[in-house]
Scaffold this active site. Sequence first.
Site, PDB file in Angstrom:
ATOM      1  N   ASP A 170     -11.495  -4.702   7.106  1.00  0.00           N
ATOM      2  CA  ASP A 170     -12.823  -5.314   7.214  1.00  0.00           C
ATOM      3  C   ASP A 170     -12.874  -6.334   8.343  1.00  0.00           C
ATOM      4  OD1 ASP A 170     -11.089  -7.067   5.918  1.00  0.00           O
ATOM      5  OD2 ASP A 170     -12.649  -7.920   4.642  1.00  0.00           O
ATOM      6  N   LYS A 173      -6.810  -3.578  15.100  1.00  0.00           N
ATOM      7  CA  LYS A 173      -7.253  -2.517  14.213  1.00  0.00           C
ATOM      8  C   LYS A 173      -8.446  -1.759  14.796  1.00  0.00           C
ATOM      9  CE  LYS A 173      -4.498  -2.625  10.606  1.00  0.00           C
ATOM     10  NZ  LYS A 173      -3.725  -1.432  10.185  1.00  0.00           N
ATOM     11  N   LEU A 217       0.816  -1.205   0.000  1.00  0.00           N
ATOM     12  CA  LEU A 217       0.000   0.000   0.000  1.00  0.00           C
ATOM     13  C   LEU A 217       0.853   1.261   0.000  1.00  0.00           C
ATOM     14  CD1 LEU A 217      -2.709   1.385   0.081  1.00  0.00           C
ATOM     15  CD2 LEU A 217      -2.789   1.001   2.554  1.00  0.00           C
ATOM     16  N   TYR A 264      -5.724  -9.773  15.019  1.00  0.00           N
ATOM     17  CA  TYR A 264      -5.449  -8.705  14.065  1.00  0.00           C
ATOM     18  C   TYR A 264      -6.625  -7.722  14.017  1.00  0.00           C
ATOM     19  CZ  TYR A 264      -4.719  -6.340   9.591  1.00  0.00           C
ATOM     20  OH  TYR A 264      -4.568  -5.399   8.623  1.00  0.00           O
ATOM     21  N   ASP A 300      10.291   4.821  13.022  1.00  0.00           N
ATOM     22  CA  ASP A 300       9.631   3.793  13.818  1.00  0.00           C
ATOM     23  C   ASP A 300       8.410   4.451  14.462  1.00  0.00           C
ATOM     24  OD1 ASP A 300       8.732   1.903  15.571  1.00  0.00           O
ATOM     25  OD2 ASP A 300      10.635   1.655  16.644  1.00  0.00           O
TER      26      ASP A 300
END
Length: 721
Positions: free
Chosen positions: A544, A571, A454, A567, A478
């Site tokens: 998603d 998010k 991305l 994960y 970082d």
Amino acid sequence: MTACAAALELWGGVECTVNRVGDRFFDQLERAGHLARAGDLDRIAALGIRTLRYPVLWEHVAPESPDTLDWARSDERLSRLRELGVRPIVGLVHHGSGPRWTSLIDPTFPERLAAYAERVAERYPWVTDFTPVNEPLTTARFSGLYGHWFPHGQSTHVFARCLIHQCAGIVRAMRAIRRVTPAARLVHTDDLGRVHATPRLAYQAEFENERRWLSFDLVMGRVDRAHPLWPKLTGWGIGEDELDWFLERACPPDVIGINHYLTSDRYLDEDLARYPTWSHGGNGTDRYADVHAVIARVDVPVDTEAALRDAWARYGRTLAVTEAQLAGPREEQLRWLHEVWTAASRLRDEGVDVCAVTAWSLLGAYDWNQLVTVEAGFYENGAFDLRAPSPRPTALARLVSHLATGAPFDEPVVHAPGWWRRPDRTLPAIESARDESPPPEMRPILVCGASGTLARAIGRVAERRGIASRVIGRPDLDITDRASLERALERWQPWAVINAAGYVRVDDAEHERERCFRSNTRGAELLAQVCAAHGLRLMTYSSDLVFDGHKDAPYVESDRTAPLNVYGRSKALAERRVLKEHPGALVIRTAAFFGPWDDASFVARALDALGAGKRWSAASDLVVSPTYVLDLAHASLDLLIDRERGIWHLANDGALTWAELARRAAVLSGLPADAVDARSSVELAWPAARPNYAALGSERGLIMPSLDDALSRFVRDRDEA
């Protein structure tokens, strides 16, 4: 309006073409939803616009009969403009041929238009400014010479007849209007694109450059027997008495309106092999390509200033740019309007009577890339983007407001040259590469995550769009270390930061929880804190996988998050913390992205396996919204420039299972789709649970292309990469 005002004015306009193709009418206002959305006028007035080119179209008011007129909508809209203090420049025919009971080759067209114009003046006696017919020369070319629009003529005779009837209609309409409103003013518009050519074709360019003035010369009574095109017009079947009629009834415009686009200027070249076949044509003597001068790689002026200078030198009358619009990425739209305004201001300083620049197509336009001959769904936004539940102001709206009112406007991307000013200039298709980078003194966007697909895609797209960017990785930054963040901001001095970094291995996260949360959550939170402290725009990405899949319709931004795996939880928590620390941040949820330079994506690996003659297994019970990373990068940058905030879903329009995705990509690539084996997610035995249904929709705006379109471009781009 007949002399320079104290300052250059910013006018507005709404694209209102009602052109006819065969028996079908293509109505821009209907497609834009404006006919059912009166609140648009308040939105436009709120920008500070006080003069608006606005239609009371013949085709709308009297579609079936000259004796049956429906004024309801026009009454409502003009009354509201009056209440808002916005002066309308009323248009009666806009690239149209009138209602179906007349046409441009109807000998009674001028008288009938005049009768309608008089009715309009009687109903709205307070209206003082009119454009009875927009761009009569352009319309005559498209309708009578090129055959694109009704009556689909393809001869100089039909062209000339269409032009004469429109110009006579303008003169008669203004005479009729002035019987009611003696002080009524004519704002006469046309495209004044100049034609350039090779030496061999100089004669053709000379003819077309004289022809471009015809509609102005006719209404002003300047086409006499000494006019260079008198012999042409009479040779095309126009009677001398018809031309004398104009000499006896000269109707000089109060404002000469110039509609000028980047594609207005043309270049003629007999070397056909250099140009695409769509540009090939001729004049009966020579065959040649007719292309946009801006992409012909010749040294010609590419701006509106040349057209304004030409018009001032020829007529010495008050001028206005009556359409300024560009289809393309957001920053290019800003650059074009800013450039046109700057050119007009510069000419005023030299004594040229330029009274206004018009931000055209405030609500956008449909299918002008195919000259409005089809309904293909191609939408170009204006100051407002209609792909949202209600018209959404874009960065262009901020610029319009700035020019109209002097409100502050600070957008770094404006100060870079537009693509038409860069050495390797080509039409700004998403896929076309450019070699020229923006000036090094421009403040960049800082893109975190150089090792990821991305971040690299955003960097490539930003370079193509002339947006300065620095794509950096962990050695330079970082995001989990405040000192590292501060050093990077001090070094690069960005105006915005894009966080495309983070932990991406969904299954490994199940046993690397701390590492995942440190990168995805703590890093994003810290970045938000630092950007907020420095007053920088921030855009970050989510997934998603923040949803549990229990919904049976695409998830929208306000849906409750309930992640099933580590994960997804990292998010979801990052979203909340980022927006708490930086309420102005933009958080984009996306899914399953793939790109032409990414060999590790699901789609790329599937195609590589199938291309090697292997079988490929994919889940048949998990529904996702795949996302082409180039589309994602473009849409993301647009939203960042628009200063959007909060959560936004960006995925290509479409939802399917992973197995269906592999098969569809295989078909488009000419590979055997039956080599894709559909498996249940249980059979695939992934460590991390996935939602069965994770399709993404949006309640804020569907601004991404369809998945089918994206996959087709991906296959082509991958072959060329």
